[in-house]
Every structure is written in C-alpha cells, then in structure tokens.
Design a protein around this motif. Structure first.
Motif, mmCIF file in Angstrom:
data_model
loop_
_atom_site.group_PDB
_atom_site.id
_atom_site.type_symbol
_atom_site.label_atom_id
_atom_site.label_comp_id
_atom_site.label_asym_id
_atom_site.label_seq_id
_atom_site.Cartn_x
_atom_site.Cartn_y
_atom_site.Cartn_z
ATOM 1 N N VAL A 1 48.017 60.879 38.260
ATOM 2 C CA VAL A 1 48.037 61.489 38.905
ATOM 3 C C VAL A 1 47.278 60.706 39.881
ATOM 4 N N VAL A 2 47.359 59.946 41.330
ATOM 5 C CA VAL A 2 46.213 59.394 41.938
ATOM 6 C C VAL A 2 46.707 60.094 43.167
ATOM 7 N N ASN A 3 46.791 60.881 43.421
ATOM 8 C CA ASN A 3 46.966 61.166 44.820
ATOM 9 C C ASN A 3 46.414 61.565 45.473
ATOM 10 N N ASP A 4 44.495 61.828 45.114
ATOM 11 C CA ASP A 4 43.423 61.881 45.649
ATOM 12 C C ASP A 4 42.577 61.236 44.742
ATOM 13 N N VAL A 5 43.055 60.331 44.322
ATOM 14 C CA VAL A 5 41.897 59.528 44.028
ATOM 15 C C VAL A 5 41.721 58.069 44.719
ATOM 16 N N ALA A 6 40.294 58.103 45.176
ATOM 17 C CA ALA A 6 39.732 56.634 45.665
ATOM 18 C C ALA A 6 39.987 56.237 45.139
ATOM 19 N N PRO A 7 39.972 55.333 46.007
ATOM 20 C CA PRO A 7 41.034 53.632 46.420
ATOM 21 C C PRO A 7 40.595 52.745 45.492
ATOM 22 N N LYS A 8 39.579 52.575 45.644
ATOM 23 C CA LYS A 8 38.434 51.561 44.669
ATOM 24 C C LYS A 8 38.275 52.347 42.732
ATOM 25 N N ASP A 9 39.002 54.027 42.396
ATOM 26 C CA ASP A 9 39.462 53.836 41.149
ATOM 27 C C ASP A 9 40.412 53.925 41.051
ATOM 28 N N ARG A 10 41.604 53.409 41.807
ATOM 29 C CA ARG A 10 42.765 53.390 40.962
ATOM 30 C C ARG A 10 42.582 51.920 40.595
ATOM 31 N N ASP A 11 42.591 50.863 40.146
ATOM 32 C CA ASP A 11 43.074 49.654 39.355
ATOM 33 C C ASP A 11 43.742 48.920 40.157
ATOM 34 N N ILE A 12 44.047 48.892 41.665
ATOM 35 C CA ILE A 12 44.623 47.696 41.612
ATOM 36 C C ILE A 12 44.072 47.205 43.070
ATOM 37 N N ALA A 13 45.135 45.977 42.962
ATOM 38 C CA ALA A 13 44.066 45.148 44.062
ATOM 39 C C ALA A 13 44.703 44.846 44.967
ATOM 40 N N MET A 14 44.463 44.359 46.416
ATOM 41 C CA MET A 14 45.668 44.458 47.437
ATOM 42 C C MET A 14 45.208 43.478 48.258
ATOM 43 N N VAL A 15 46.266 42.455 49.254
ATOM 44 C CA VAL A 15 46.449 40.868 49.494
ATOM 45 C C VAL A 15 46.913 41.666 50.760
ATOM 46 N N PHE A 16 46.463 40.977 52.093
ATOM 47 C CA PHE A 16 46.762 41.903 53.558
ATOM 48 C C PHE A 16 47.316 40.180 53.985
ATOM 49 N N GLN A 17 48.515 40.765 55.329
ATOM 50 C CA GLN A 17 48.710 39.910 55.976
ATOM 51 C C GLN A 17 47.651 38.762 56.718
ATOM 52 N N ASN A 18 46.670 39.200 56.991
ATOM 53 C CA ASN A 18 45.247 39.145 57.799
ATOM 54 C C ASN A 18 44.621 38.329 56.170
ATOM 55 N N TYR A 19 43.601 36.617 56.076
ATOM 56 C CA TYR A 19 43.153 36.878 54.872
ATOM 57 C C TYR A 19 42.594 37.560 54.646
ATOM 58 N N ALA A 20 41.178 37.201 55.590
ATOM 59 C CA ALA A 20 40.116 38.335 56.070
ATOM 60 C C ALA A 20 39.390 37.823 54.797
ATOM 61 N N LEU A 21 38.858 36.298 54.992
ATOM 62 C CA LEU A 21 37.977 35.361 54.158
ATOM 63 C C LEU A 21 36.719 35.579 54.576
ATOM 64 N N TYR A 22 35.810 35.565 54.473
ATOM 65 C CA TYR A 22 34.112 35.242 54.803
ATOM 66 C C TYR A 22 34.394 34.278 55.473
ATOM 67 N N PRO A 23 33.724 34.385 55.847
ATOM 68 C CA PRO A 23 34.310 32.300 56.413
ATOM 69 C C PRO A 23 32.459 31.632 56.637
ATOM 70 N N HIS A 24 31.539 32.164 56.142
ATOM 71 C CA HIS A 24 29.941 32.147 55.817
ATOM 72 C C HIS A 24 30.122 31.682 54.566
ATOM 73 N N MET A 25 30.947 31.646 53.547
ATOM 74 C CA MET A 25 31.067 31.775 51.970
ATOM 75 C C MET A 25 31.940 31.085 52.076
ATOM 76 N N THR A 26 31.717 29.636 50.644
ATOM 77 C CA THR A 26 32.181 29.232 50.249
ATOM 78 C C THR A 26 33.465 29.956 49.941
ATOM 79 N N VAL A 27 34.271 29.355 48.628
ATOM 80 C CA VAL A 27 35.524 30.102 47.810
ATOM 81 C C VAL A 27 35.387 30.454 46.941
ATOM 82 N N ALA A 28 34.105 29.901 46.635
ATOM 83 C CA ALA A 28 33.517 30.678 45.142
ATOM 84 C C ALA A 28 33.290 32.271 45.385
ATOM 85 N N GLU A 29 32.294 31.473 46.315
ATOM 86 C CA GLU A 29 31.427 33.088 46.295
ATOM 87 C C GLU A 29 32.706 34.046 47.158
#
Length: 363
Positions: free
Chosen positions: A67-95
């Motif tokens: 049961v994860v109702n009250d578990v923080a997002p970072k502790d749910r072991d999930i990964a999310m991809v959004f509509q907006n890419y939200a990439l860091y422009p000053h970082m390389t692809v690898a970074e």
C-alpha cells in the motif's frame, strides 16, 4: 517489475470537484496499460495519484502488493516521463541521462554502465556529448525516456509523451515505445488523448470520461463491443455512425425514424436480445467500414454525398441521411460527385444497439 492495483480510488478536490470516482482495476506484471479519454476526463490526475504527485482522497493503491497511499514519490520505485521533456539545457545527453542516478548517490561506474546501456537501446550512443538544443524532437523525447529507463524502476508512467511531436515522428516514436516495452517487459502505464495511440500501444485500455471509468478491455474488444455510446463514439477513426429511432417489427426489424423507416432485415444474431426492446427508443450504431455503396436491389438507404476524402489506400465518404451525418470507409474506386445521391447497405450482423436513455450497450 511489479503489479499495480487500484481499489475504489477517489480524488476529491477542496472545491467539491470529483477528479476520479471509484477507479478499480489491476495492472499485471509487465503489462502496458493505456489510460485514454478526452481532455479533462481525469487520466492525468489518475496517473499523478499513482506517481504520488496527487494525494488520494479515498481508496487503496498498491504497487507490488505494498500500500503506497502515503508513500513519497521517490520511495515508490517508479519513473515518470512527462509531455514536456524538461531536459537540462546546459547538460549533455549523458549528463541528462545520469543526473537522477547521481542524485541518488549511485557510483560513477554504475551510472556510466546504465547510461551507455540506455543510449544503446535508444540509439543515442553517437549523441551522448551533444546538448539538447542540437537534438531533434524525437531525440529529445528519447533522452526523456532514457532518463526514466536508467532508473530501472518497477513501473514506468508516461504522460502524453508524444504530444509535442509531429505526426510522422509520433508514429516512429510510438513504434519505438512498443518495441522498447517488449524488450524490457517493465510494467507501464501510458496516458494519451489520442485513441489511435491507445489502440496501437495498449495491451489493455482504460477509457475514462468525467472522472469515471467507462470500460476496460483489449483494443479490439473495445472496438467490437463498446460498453456505451461514449466508448462507441470515442474509439474509432472515423467515429461510429449513430442513428436514433424506435425499434419496430413488421416482416423484419426496422428503425422508425422521423423521416421514415430504416429496414434492418431479420437480424438473426440479435433477434433474441432485441425482442424486449420492441417499440422502444434505441440508438443504432454502425462502423464506417460496415456502411458500403450497394446495388439498388441490396440498398437499405439513400444518402447524399457531401464531401469525399481520399487518403490513399482508402476513401472516406461524408454523407447526409436526412438530418444525420454518416461516414463510409471504402477502398479507392470511382465515386459519385459531391451533392449527388448514392445507395447504401450495411452488414446487419455487425450493427450495434444502445439504450437511448442510459447510453448502455444492449446485450
């Protein structure tokens, strides 16, 4: 990998608006499930609740049995991809790919291994030193996917990840996501408003409208046996043709419409279920591919051609039948000119029947 289970999950906002009403379904280990519906239907709200970005007002959410109702997002072991890419422009692809792992304190060797493995899967190996500004839209989207991929989570959550791409690139990325899921086998929940995306990607689809689940099934079962008028009209391109009238019998079934009867024939497959609907208001549905030009002796209706849309391997005929608009999907052939009339017939065994009052499928 993991299972995801929702039991009567509800989202109630402070202003009284119900974002999600009693959502209950299970997602199998390794399944790709799609949440689809029009804007404002609650699909993104539901995804954010699974991610932990929205609180759950009522009900139970389990990930891998916990049961994860009250578990923080970072502790749910999930990964999310959004509509907006939200990439860091000053970082390389690898970074960009390894940034989340760096924050979690992973070793340099582990980060490098995971980044190169994700880059290989997504065909980004030759772009690891590039910055986002020099990437194409598809490459940026792959970096966003890769950033989630390197986490090696139990569950992937994708929120309309292809909406910002043009039509051709969307098709390419759709195939890439399907191929990637097949190779990784990670449990994936994919949100989209595009019913074509939903039909082609989902192993099962959850159709939502107004915060309520309308139907959960495989793509073809949704197409062939929509549970109600909303699902019938939403899934399918072009949409299902719908005609309202009173169901009657006189030497065969017919639909009594304001401008006259529409003969339906004997309907051997549907007759038992239709007996109780005699003389009652119903909605008749027919898919565009089941409405075809017919010889005069086989025709059951005559409609006026308004617009002809040739799209290469098929043609869409936009028709006017009294006050009703219809669409017929036909192979390329010689077509009558616009504003002329044509005879039409339909596949009686593939008709759909709905209760005009409730909108539910008659079964």
């Amino acid at each position: 990998m993991a299972t995801v289970s929702l039991e009567r999950v509800r989202k109630l906002y402070p202003n009284g608006h119900v974002g999600i009403e009693d959502a209950s379904f299970d997602i199998a280990d390794g399944e790709l499930l799609v949440l689809v519906g029009p804007s404002g239907c609650g699909k993104t709200t539901l995804l954010r609740m699974i991610a932990g970005l929205e609180s759950i007002s009522a009900g139970t959410l389990r990930i891998d049995g916990r049961v994860v109702n009250d578990v923080a997002p970072k502790d749910r072991d999930i990964a999310m991809v959004f509509q907006n890419y939200a990439l860091y422009p000053h970082m390389t692809v690898a970074e960009n790919l390894g940034f989340g792992l760096h924050l979690r304190g992973k070793s340099k060797d582990d980060i490098e291994r995971r980044v190169h493995e994700a880059a290989r899967l997504l065909e980004l190996e030759h772009r690891l030193d590039a910055r986002p500004a020099s990437l194409s839209g598809g490459q940026r989207q792959r970096v966003a996917l890769g950033r989630a991929l390197v986490r090696e989570p139990k569950v992937f959550l994708l929120d309309e990840p292809l909406s910002n791409l043009d039509a051709k690139l969307r098709l390419t990325m759709r195939v890439e996501i399907a191929r990637l899921h097949r190779r990784l086998g990670t449990t994936t929940i994919y949100v989209t408003h595009d019913q074509v995306e939903a039909m082609t990607l989902g192993e099962r689809i959850v159709v939502l409208d107004g915060g309520k689940i309308q139907q959960i099934d495989t793509p073809m079962n949704l197409y062939d046996k929509p549970a109600n008028l909303f699902v019938a009209g939403f899934l399918g391109s072009p949409a299902m043709n719908l005609l309202c009238g009173r169901l009657r019998w006189e030497n065969g079934w017919y639909l009594a419409m304001p401008h006259g009867p529409l003969p339906l024939g004997t309907l051997p497959l549907q007759t038992p279920m239709l007996e109780t609907w005699r003389d009652r208001e119903i909605v008749l549905g027919m898919r565009p591919e089941d409405l075809q030009p017919a010889a005069s002796h086989a025709a059951v209706m005559e409609a006026k051609v308004e617009v002809i849309e040739p799209v290469g391997n098929e043609v869409f005929l936009n028709l006017r039948f009294w006050d009703n608009t219809l669409v017929s999907r036909v192979p390329p052939q010689h077509m009558p000119a616009p504003c002329t009339s044509m005879q039409l017939g339909f596949n009686a065994d593939r008709l759909h029947f709905f209760d005009a009052e409730s909108g539910l499928r008659i079964t």
